[in-house]
Design a protein around this motif. Structure first.
Motif, short mmCIF file in Angstrom:
data_model
loop_
_atom_site.label_atom_id
_atom_site.label_comp_id
_atom_site.label_asym_id
_atom_site.label_seq_id
_atom_site.Cartn_x
_atom_site.Cartn_y
_atom_site.Cartn_z
N LYS A 99 30.89 44.86 39.62
CA LYS A 99 31.75 45.57 38.69
C LYS A 99 33.11 45.72 39.33
CE LYS A 99 29.27 45.70 34.90
NZ LYS A 99 29.54 44.76 33.84
N THR A 100 33.09 46.07 40.67
CA THR A 100 34.30 46.07 41.38
C THR A 100 35.12 44.85 41.52
OG1 THR A 100 33.18 47.71 42.89
CG2 THR A 100 35.20 46.75 43.60
N MET A 101 36.23 45.06 40.95
CA MET A 101 37.33 43.62 40.72
C MET A 101 37.66 43.53 41.95
SD MET A 101 40.77 42.93 38.62
CE MET A 101 39.85 43.16 37.03
N THR A 102 37.63 41.93 42.35
CA THR A 102 38.43 41.59 43.58
C THR A 102 39.75 41.19 43.05
OG1 THR A 102 37.78 39.37 43.35
CG2 THR A 102 36.11 40.62 44.79
N TYR A 103 40.64 40.60 44.12
CA TYR A 103 41.81 40.07 43.61
C TYR A 103 41.76 38.75 42.71
CZ TYR A 103 46.79 38.33 43.83
OH TYR A 103 47.89 38.08 43.39
N TYR A 104 40.50 38.03 42.97
CA TYR A 104 40.44 36.86 42.27
C TYR A 104 40.34 37.21 40.81
CZ TYR A 104 39.52 35.04 47.03
OH TYR A 104 39.45 34.63 48.18
#
Length: 546
Positions: A177-182
């Motif tokens: 659930k943690t967004m990466t830059y992608y």
């Protein structure tokens, strides 16, 4: 642009400087000044900017800092491209013989970052590229060398593992659930341009985006960018979003099931799919102008290693003057976002000046155009005054909670760098704990000015009070969440983001003190913070050490 120091508003300059503690009173007074109607909402390129920049220069001069820009200047120019779309003469998708007229702000929302009089796309094929991720370090490539030149790329929002169940192979590969830059829309547009696409559209869904369709369409066709050299211009004539139901219908008309493709895109063997017979056309007039704006830079020169820099940041801009709210207020003054952050940095600067000169230099960057896409800090990164390989860290303040003392501090960007270990250590000394941000899927780590530094490999720390509920001494987590919900639900980017008598800055002072402590230790050591192994920025770090 001439910057005049507004002398009638400089009462806080005459206040005595506390030698031991940061002053909540002075922070409050500075915030009240910067968010007053005199500054007209601090929009770039306006009279409000002239007054704001003049005020900030006057503050730094009174504190005793030196100009931090090139040639002993207090400012760094940031030329901004401002575009706005007019009424389309054509905006449609055809599938075979079927024409689907789209309305701007309803089925689709688009804007442009090209300084041309018309944004035109003539019957370009649509290619679904899944999540549009190219991440060799994670052994993931959604593009598979597909040729996107002259085509419109269609993306899903967020990361490939955002909706994955625990039994899917991708689960956890991109942080769950943690967004990466992608997962950020900015990355997807940048990647589409790198591959020569003429357009890029992201399928909107509220959970994946972190906000509703009304937020997507709220800029009403406006966009901003820094002015770029011809060889750095985006290839995208238009970029934007497709409303979720409109996307489902489009895919169905092209013989595809969007729900099934969402699942297929969560596999590493996914291949791009040309939507059979589907073509996108647009012809929209564009007005464009160059807005001249400025960053403010100030410094304290280091006593032993002055070429090594600890960098503090906040943004001076807000949203200027807009439509009247229910109370008739038109000025969106950004008291918390980010006049309070600027006030915090000025207080940190005062505190540093009461101490012996640090071994490393301290630089304060007060950025323009954060609200237009982190553009002031990007302009700095594209033309840095201080070499990035000699920049130790960037510490940014952007929105602080104003509901009183807290037992915890919210960490944005868990697992990125060992600066978070420093945060935990200094928080413990305050008798506080560290709480990870509560909605990491919203990607707040990628939505403040520190991120411009992170993309270039400089370790960063962001202090942002809306990233989770503070455990308030008065009222606990429930009261902290109530504050977050009230601010984000009512006043974020609205005229009611104004200083009020109900503000309690004791918690904000706690957080500002933490940022001072981290920076003070770094400025008086030879340590270089490091990215953690799982960070997508670890490979970008370059440090020049003797």
């Amino acid at each position: 642009m001439k910057f005049l120091i507004p002398t009638l508003l400089l009462s806080s300059l005459a206040l005595p400087v506390a030698a031991q503690d940061l002053s909540a009173t002075r922070i409050a007074e500075t915030t009240q000044v910067l968010s007053s109607d005199f500054f007209e909402g601090r929009a770039p390129g306006t009279v409000g900017e002239e007054r704001t920049v003049g005020y900030l220069i006057g503050q730094f001069q009174a504190i005793g800092l030196e100009p931090g820009g090139k040639d002993e200047s207090w400012v760094q120019a940031a030329s901004l491209l401002h575009t706005k779309l007019g009424k389309p003469s054509k905006l449609e998708v055809t599938v075979g013989e079927k024409v689907l007229p789209w309305q701007q702000g309803e089925q689709v929302y688009v804007s442009t970052l090209r300084a041309q009089d018309r944004a035109q796309i003539d019957s370009a094929p649509l290619v679904f590229v899944g999540y549009g991720v190219s991440a060799p370090e994670r052994k993931w490539d959604d593009f598979k060398d597909v040729d996107l030149k002259g085509k419109v790329a269609v993306f899903l929002v967020n990361d490939p593992d955002f909706e994955a169940t625990s039994n899917e192979a991708v689960s956890g590969r991109f942080g769950g659930k943690t967004m990466t830059y992608y997962g950020r829309w900015t990355y997807k547009f940048e990647e589409a341009s790198r591959r020569g696409a003429i357009g890029a559209l992201i399928v909107h869904d509220t959970p994946g985006a972190g906000y509703g369709w009304n937020v997507v369409a709220s800029p009403q066709g406006e966009n901003y960018d820094i002015v770029r050299a011809p060889d750095q211009l985006t290839s995208l004539a238009l970029q934007g979003w497709i409303e979720g139901e409109a996307a489902t219908r489009l895919f169905a008309d092209a013989g595809q099931n969007l729900a099934a493709l969402r699942k297929a895109a969560r596999r590493s063997d996914f291949h791009p799919i040309t939507l059979k017979g589907a073509r996108f056309s647009a012809d929209i007039p564009v007005t464009h102008e160059v807005v001249q704006s400025h960053n403010v830079l100030a410094r304290i020169v280091g006593s032993k290693r002055p070429d090594e820099v600890v960098f503090y940041g906040a943004h001076w801009d807000a949203y200027g003057i807009g439509p009247a709210d229910a109370n008739g207020k038109t000025i969106r003054s950004g008291a918390n976002d980010d006049a309070l952050g600027v006030a915090g940095l000025l207080e940190i600067a005062r505190h540093f000046k009461q101490l012996p000169a640090p071994e490393r230099s301290i630089v304060f960057g007060i950025w323009t155009a954060e609200e237009r896409g982190l553009l002031g800090s990007e302009a700095y990164i594209n033309n840095p005054v201080y070499p990035l390989d000699k920049t130790v860290a960037n510490l940014t303040i952007d929105i602080l909670q104003t509901a009183g003392k807290a037992r915890n501090v919210i960490l944005v960007g868990v697992g990125q760098s060992n600066l978070e270990d420093d945060l935990a250590r200094f928080a413990k000394a305050q008798g506080r704990t560290v709480t990870p941000e509560s909605l990491p899927e919203r990607g707040l780590f990628y939505r403040a000015d520190h991120f411009s530094f992170a993309k270039q490999g400089v370790p960063v720390m962001l202090m942002m009070g809306i990233a989770g509920a503070s455990d308030l001494v008065d009222g606990g987590i429930e009261a902290g969440q109530r504050w977050v919900d009230d601010y984000t639900g009512k006043c974020y980017h609205q005229p009611c983001d104004a200083y009020g008598p109900d503000w309690n800055l004791e918690g904000a002072v706690q957080d500002i003190s933490l940022m001072f402590d981290i920076g003070h230790e770094l400025a008086n050591s030879s340590r270089w913070p490091e990215w953690k192994d799982a960070s997508e920025f670890k490979s970008r770090r370059r440090v020049h050490q003797p």
